[in-house]
Design a protein around this motif. Sequence first.
Motif, mmCIF file in Angstrom:
data_model
loop_
_atom_site.group_PDB
_atom_site.id
_atom_site.type_symbol
_atom_site.label_atom_id
_atom_site.label_comp_id
_atom_site.label_asym_id
_atom_site.label_seq_id
_atom_site.Cartn_x
_atom_site.Cartn_y
_atom_site.Cartn_z
ATOM 1 N N SER A 89 2.707 -10.595 17.786
ATOM 2 C CA SER A 89 1.755 -10.007 16.847
ATOM 3 C C SER A 89 1.283 -8.664 17.368
ATOM 4 O O SER A 89 0.979 -8.508 18.548
ATOM 5 C CB SER A 89 0.560 -10.940 16.668
ATOM 6 N N ARG A 90 1.205 -7.669 16.460
ATOM 7 C CA ARG A 90 0.668 -6.369 16.836
ATOM 8 C C ARG A 90 -0.850 -6.386 16.809
ATOM 9 O O ARG A 90 -1.484 -5.500 17.336
ATOM 10 C CB ARG A 90 1.186 -5.294 15.884
ATOM 11 N N ASN A 91 -1.412 -7.401 16.177
ATOM 12 C CA ASN A 91 -2.852 -7.471 16.049
ATOM 13 C C ASN A 91 -3.394 -8.490 17.055
ATOM 14 O O ASN A 91 -3.479 -9.676 16.790
ATOM 15 C CB ASN A 91 -3.224 -7.876 14.616
ATOM 16 N N THR A 145 -8.308 -11.329 10.151
ATOM 17 C CA THR A 145 -6.933 -10.994 9.793
ATOM 18 C C THR A 145 -6.864 -9.834 8.809
ATOM 19 O O THR A 145 -6.159 -8.873 9.031
ATOM 20 C CB THR A 145 -6.235 -12.219 9.167
ATOM 21 N N SER A 181 -8.655 -6.105 9.956
ATOM 22 C CA SER A 181 -8.148 -5.230 10.999
ATOM 23 C C SER A 181 -6.670 -4.876 10.858
ATOM 24 O O SER A 181 -6.146 -4.140 11.658
ATOM 25 C CB SER A 181 -8.385 -5.879 12.369
ATOM 26 N N VAL A 182 -5.990 -5.405 9.859
ATOM 27 C CA VAL A 182 -4.571 -5.104 9.677
ATOM 28 C C VAL A 182 -4.437 -4.093 8.541
ATOM 29 O O VAL A 182 -4.915 -4.315 7.439
ATOM 30 C CB VAL A 182 -3.778 -6.378 9.319
ATOM 31 N N TRP A 183 -3.780 -2.979 8.820
ATOM 32 C CA TRP A 183 -3.558 -1.946 7.813
ATOM 33 C C TRP A 183 -2.166 -1.392 8.015
ATOM 34 O O TRP A 183 -1.822 -0.906 9.093
ATOM 35 C CB TRP A 183 -4.610 -0.849 7.942
ATOM 36 N N ASP A 184 -1.366 -1.491 6.987
ATOM 37 C CA ASP A 184 0.016 -1.033 7.061
ATOM 38 C C ASP A 184 0.167 0.238 6.225
ATOM 39 O O ASP A 184 0.009 0.195 5.005
ATOM 40 C CB ASP A 184 0.942 -2.125 6.542
ATOM 41 N N PRO A 185 0.452 1.367 6.848
ATOM 42 C CA PRO A 185 0.586 2.610 6.098
ATOM 43 C C PRO A 185 1.715 2.580 5.065
ATOM 44 O O PRO A 185 1.604 3.187 4.007
ATOM 45 C CB PRO A 185 0.866 3.667 7.156
ATOM 46 N N GLN A 186 2.797 1.885 5.347
ATOM 47 C CA GLN A 186 3.898 1.799 4.390
ATOM 48 C C GLN A 186 3.471 1.047 3.137
ATOM 49 O O GLN A 186 3.809 1.439 2.021
ATOM 50 C CB GLN A 186 5.107 1.115 5.012
ATOM 51 N N ALA A 187 2.729 -0.031 3.318
ATOM 52 C CA ALA A 187 2.246 -0.796 2.170
ATOM 53 C C ALA A 187 1.275 0.046 1.344
ATOM 54 O O ALA A 187 1.317 0.019 0.106
ATOM 55 C CB ALA A 187 1.571 -2.080 2.634
ATOM 56 N N ALA A 188 0.415 0.797 2.006
ATOM 57 C CA ALA A 188 -0.520 1.661 1.287
ATOM 58 C C ALA A 188 0.233 2.740 0.514
ATOM 59 O O ALA A 188 -0.138 3.076 -0.615
ATOM 60 C CB ALA A 188 -1.498 2.299 2.276
#
Length: 74
Positions: A3-5, A23, A26-33
């Motif tokens: 896990s990266r988090n 969960t 604190s998880v933010w994915d730039p690709q998903a955004a």
Amino acid sequence: MVSRNVHSTHIHRRYGGTSVSGTLGSVWDPQAAFVVGVVLLEAIVLHVGYGGLSRLVGPRLLATIAGGDDAVRR
């Protein structure tokens, strides 16, 4: 899978489950955004485009359907 988090992994081990605030907060994915932004932009462009197209073609099309060829020539 590693896990990266680290923070949410620690919460998972400590409480035996997944914490929603730990969960999702604190998880933010730039690709998903980016994908969400592109889909939103596409929806706006299509909405504006189809609105303009219906204003341009709509009355003439309705006149053709409702009144035949004579309504279009007027």
